[in-house]
Design an enzyme around this catalytic site. Sequence first.
Site, short mmCIF file in Angstrom:
data_model
loop_
_atom_site.label_atom_id
_atom_site.label_comp_id
_atom_site.label_asym_id
_atom_site.label_seq_id
_atom_site.Cartn_x
_atom_site.Cartn_y
_atom_site.Cartn_z
N ARG A 20 1.19 -1.20 0.11
CA ARG A 20 0.03 0.38 0.08
C ARG A 20 0.96 0.83 -0.13
O ARG A 20 1.17 1.97 -1.05
CB ARG A 20 -0.80 -0.31 1.00
CG ARG A 20 -1.88 0.48 1.20
CD ARG A 20 -1.41 2.91 1.79
NE ARG A 20 -0.75 2.69 3.30
CZ ARG A 20 -0.79 3.51 2.97
NH1 ARG A 20 -0.43 4.94 2.09
NH2 ARG A 20 -0.13 4.01 5.10
N ASP A 21 1.46 1.38 1.07
CA ASP A 21 2.22 2.92 0.84
C ASP A 21 3.37 2.70 -0.04
O ASP A 21 3.61 3.84 -0.34
CB ASP A 21 2.71 3.52 2.50
CG ASP A 21 3.65 4.67 3.08
OD1 ASP A 21 3.47 5.57 2.04
OD2 ASP A 21 3.44 4.55 4.28
N HIS A 212 4.92 4.15 12.51
CA HIS A 212 5.04 4.40 11.38
C HIS A 212 6.01 5.66 11.11
O HIS A 212 5.71 6.20 10.79
CB HIS A 212 3.45 4.94 10.21
CG HIS A 212 3.42 4.64 8.69
ND1 HIS A 212 3.18 3.62 8.20
CD2 HIS A 212 4.04 5.31 8.35
CE1 HIS A 212 3.12 4.24 7.60
NE2 HIS A 212 3.60 5.29 7.01
N HIS A 214 9.34 6.85 7.75
CA HIS A 214 9.83 6.90 6.57
C HIS A 214 11.33 7.26 6.66
O HIS A 214 11.51 7.52 8.24
CB HIS A 214 8.90 8.05 6.19
CG HIS A 214 7.72 7.63 5.42
ND1 HIS A 214 7.29 7.18 3.84
CD2 HIS A 214 6.13 7.67 5.96
CE1 HIS A 214 6.00 6.19 3.76
NE2 HIS A 214 5.41 6.67 5.02
N CYS A 245 3.67 9.29 0.52
CA CYS A 245 2.76 9.71 -0.01
C CYS A 245 2.38 10.63 -1.14
O CYS A 245 2.86 11.79 -1.22
CB CYS A 245 2.02 10.32 1.43
SG CYS A 245 0.81 10.67 1.30
N ASN A 254 9.20 3.93 2.73
CA ASN A 254 8.95 4.18 4.59
C ASN A 254 10.51 3.33 5.55
O ASN A 254 11.06 2.19 4.54
CB ASN A 254 8.31 2.80 4.64
CG ASN A 254 6.84 2.92 4.28
OD1 ASN A 254 6.29 2.84 3.31
ND2 ASN A 254 5.92 3.69 5.43
#
Length: 312
Positions: A20-21, A212, A214, A245, A254
């Site tokens: 996803r990310d 979470h 990055h 994003c 990430n």
Amino acid sequence: MTDIEAGMGRDVLINEVGPRDGLQSQPKILETSQKASLVQALLDANVASIEIGAFVSPKAVPAMAGTEQLISEFPATSAQRFNALIPNMRGYESALANGIDLMSLVVAVSNTMNEKNIRMSTAQSINVSREVLARANQDGTKVQAYIATSWACPFEGKIADGDVVDVCTRLYEAGASKLIISDTIGAADPKAVQQLMTTLTETFGSDNLACHFHDTRAMGLANVYAALETGIRQFDSSIAGLGGCPFAPGASGNVATEDVVMMLEQMGFRTGIDMQKLLHASDLAIELTGTAKGGKAKLWIEQQIKHKQSAA
Ligand code: COA
Ligand code: ZN
């Protein structure tokens, strides 16, 4: 004595967000079959939790179109290991209809980020989230919440800890099953992480929180460690360091799953992940996207595995 020195909680849950990310802002949009091969490689590596995709507007994020087809490639037993991002009730209903029973809402602490990302103000997105959480409560499903821009916003700059606590409190009281404290653009440092996560663990308890990070400023692993010291035992990371994003300028990948797993296992934590197979997933992520670089420790880990194999 810190939590780590006391030998508390040796099991760490890694939630892999690469599909996803990792893929949402790639210049190349992968075919469903290619995404499925990456997810299968992650399942084979025994990754217990995978964010498989997002039920968002395909106009907003074209790379996430087809999440339902992707899920349908896997048996229901694998789907138990999946979670998906949702921005609103429509996303919740789609995720539920596709066999996902853990969804993640996304609410940024800063207004501008919410407006750019989901076209709502922070107040509006909290209201939408409340409705989704009330519905989830009736349905008996689990909905958690990403708290985006928890340290800094690409548009508004530094974020005050009190504002994060405020958003967390509202979502927690509305029934969010977990709060995922997110450094959307990778601007946090270990001291800031220690400060905010200490406050949050005291307020909500470490079991109700995850982080979470990055790796934009190469502090991803240091930030994981800082959060571990405050008692956090759940982290998002992305295979081969993919990520970013599309609505947050300056956000890079990430923190890489292979780096996080290596650091944790070397310190005596247990992730349950098979490193050799994880590296296959990392190779595949690099091959499929053409942009992922792989974790910073990837070469070293590969050499260790080769040494072990030739010694055996
Ligand atoms: N899934 C799929 N489509 C959706 C949707 C969902 N959850 N929610 C809305 N849509 C569709 C609408 O049906 C509408 O389609 P149409 O243009 O064909 O009629 C379109 O998206 C716009 O809907 P609207 O309600 O006007 O929303 P919006 O334009 O204000 O956009 C979001 C709001 C939340 C749907 C959109 O900004 C979005 O999907 N953002 C996701 C951002 C993201 O994933 N960021 C990265 C992760 S942090
Ligand atoms: Zn992210």
